[in-house]
Write an enzyme that holds these catalytic residues in place. Structure first.
Site, PDB file in Angstrom:
ATOM      1  CE1 TYR A 142       2.880  10.353   4.116  1.00 45.98           C
ATOM      2  CE2 TYR A 142       0.926   8.972   4.102  1.00 45.98           C
ATOM      3  CZ  TYR A 142       2.006   9.515   3.446  1.00 45.98           C
ATOM      4  OH  TYR A 142       2.228   9.217   2.121  1.00 45.98           O
ATOM      5  NE  ARG A 180      -2.387  10.520  -1.496  1.00 51.67           N
ATOM      6  CZ  ARG A 180      -1.746   9.469  -1.027  1.00 51.67           C
ATOM      7  NH1 ARG A 180      -2.356   8.310  -0.931  1.00 51.67           N
ATOM      8  NH2 ARG A 180      -0.480   9.575  -0.641  1.00 51.67           N
ATOM      9  CG  ASN A 238      -3.191   4.346  -1.671  1.00 49.10           C
ATOM     10  OD1 ASN A 238      -4.212   3.880  -2.152  1.00 49.10           O
ATOM     11  ND2 ASN A 238      -3.026   4.492  -0.369  1.00 49.10           N
ATOM     12  CG  ASP A 276       5.522   2.905   2.278  1.00 49.83           C
ATOM     13  OD1 ASP A 276       4.698   2.487   3.115  1.00 49.83           O
ATOM     14  OD2 ASP A 276       5.239   3.793   1.456  1.00 49.83           O
ATOM     15  CG  HIS A 308       6.790   3.399   6.985  1.00 45.40           C
ATOM     16  ND1 HIS A 308       6.074   4.250   7.787  1.00 45.40           N
ATOM     17  CD2 HIS A 308       6.017   3.180   5.900  1.00 45.40           C
ATOM     18  CE1 HIS A 308       4.916   4.550   7.211  1.00 45.40           C
ATOM     19  NE2 HIS A 308       4.865   3.906   6.054  1.00 45.40           N
TER      20      HIS A 308
HETATM   21  C1  0GY Z   1       2.216   4.765   3.505  1.00 41.71           C
HETATM   22  C2  0GY Z   1       1.601   5.687   2.548  1.00 41.71           C
HETATM   23  C3  0GY Z   1       0.319   5.727   2.180  1.00 41.71           C
HETATM   24  C4  0GY Z   1      -0.759   5.047   2.832  1.00 41.71           C
HETATM   25  C5  0GY Z   1      -0.918   4.969   4.176  1.00 41.71           C
HETATM   26  O1  0GY Z   1      -2.041   4.349   6.080  1.00 41.71           O
HETATM   27  C6  0GY Z   1      -2.096   4.430   4.867  1.00 41.71           C
HETATM   28  O2  0GY Z   1      -3.088   4.088   4.214  1.00 41.71           O
HETATM   29  O3  0GY Z   1       0.002   5.425   4.990  1.00 41.71           O
HETATM   30  C7  0GY Z   1      -0.028   6.579   1.041  1.00 41.71           C
HETATM   31  O4  0GY Z   1      -1.008   6.280   0.354  1.00 41.71           O
HETATM   32  O5  0GY Z   1       0.703   7.564   0.780  1.00 41.71           O
HETATM   33  O6  0GY Z   1       3.064   5.158   4.281  1.00 41.71           O
HETATM   34  O7  0GY Z   1       1.874   3.594   3.483  1.00 41.71           O
END
Ligand code: 0GY
Length: 297
Positions: free
Chosen positions: A158, A131, A256, A251, A32
């Protein structure tokens, strides 16, 4: 040429993470991670809810090598919407060392789908975190699944833990492998044996096609680094209960984050606490991701 300025207060990834003490097993996969831009080459989506710092493929590949991973699974982030160009560019540059997860609309053309598959995409992501995106009705996601089913791809979901009850039947009805990001985002201040995480464990128990990413220590822990002690029992419970249905990833570049920016070497050093035996580590880091991403069609 498009110019982008990252959001005020945006935390940039650690440019010099420590080399981990934990030695990853040969063939380990960071399952990830993301690439962001660079915005000049791969503009961020007009409908995005955040503008990140650029975090391109070269920095990701450097991190991969520093940490000792052999391969990456690069997940399309919402700041790029359904334009998967930055993802495809990174996948092509990585050759067989990366696979991808895309974001798609039901109207995606056959041509784009086969281009994505040829580049190494093996999954589609449905993001329900408000969000980040505005979730769509179930029928929308069913139409996307109809488009990807012939390719043998899986679905990545997610969502926030509080939303699982509402989505449970939909997730349980999906015909593909369903890969859940960040353990379904448990509230780690609640007990691991409590009803909230219990519902997530039930989803896994009742649906053998559900797989979990034991990722997100840095975003889910209230206690924070370096130990992320409150996150550990949640991940460990899932790794020990479902050893063939778990993945792990950094990750990077940690979009964020507001509390702190993690040291990716410290995150890798958590692994022996999440998966305490070499056998569990091999399944989590090598066997499971290789089966899902490198041996499917
Ligand atoms: C992650 C978590 C986040 C963001 C995204 O696609 C995304 O913008 O997944 C988050 O802000 O919790 O897995 O990268």
């Amino acid at each position: 040429m498009a110019q982008f300025t990252m959001d005020p207060g945006w935390l940039v990834y650690d440019p010099s993470p420590s080399p981990p003490s934990f030695v990853l097993p040969p063939g380990a996969v960071d399952s990830h991670c993301h690439v962001f831009g660079p915005g000049e080459l791969f503009p961020y989506a007009p409908e995005r809810k955040y503008t990140p710092c650029d975090a391109g493929k070269d920095a990701l590949f450097e991190l991969r090598d520093l940490l000792g991973f052999e391969r990456n699974v690069i997940v399309q982030a919402t700041c790029h919407g359904t334009d998967n160009a930055a993802l495809v560019d990174a996948l092509r540059a990585a050759g067989d060392r990366a696979r991808g997860v895309a974001s798609l609309e039901p109207g995606v053309s056959d041509g784009e789908l086969s281009e994505l598959h040829e580049a190494g995409v093996r999954g589609v992501r449905f993001n329900y975190v408000r969000r980040l995106v505005d979730p769509q009705p179930d029928a929308y996601y069913h139409r996307v699944i109809e488009r990807i089913a012939p390719l043998g791809w899986h679905v990545v979901v997610y969502f926030e833990a509080a939303d699982l009850a509402e989505r449970y039947d939909f997730f349980a009805s999906l015909p593909t492998t369903v890969l859940v990001d960040h353990l379904g985002r448990p509230d780690t201040s609640k007990p691991v044996d409590g009803p909230e995480f219990g519902l997530f464990l039930e989803l896994m128990e009742e649906n053998p096609n559900v797989v979990a990413k034991t990722t997100g220590a840095e975003r889910l822990s209230v206690l924070g680094p370096p130990g992320y002690d409150d996150f550990v029992p949640f991940a460990r419970r899932v790794v020990e209960s479902f050893p063939d249905r778990v993945l792990w990833g950094t990750d990077w570049p940690h979009p964020n984050m507001t509390s702190h920016m993690p040291d990716d070497g410290t995150l890798v050093d958590l692994l022996p606490r999440l998966a305490p035996t070499p056998e569990l580590q091999r399944r989590l880091l090598v066997d499971n991701p290789t089966r899902l991403y490198w041996t499917s069609r």
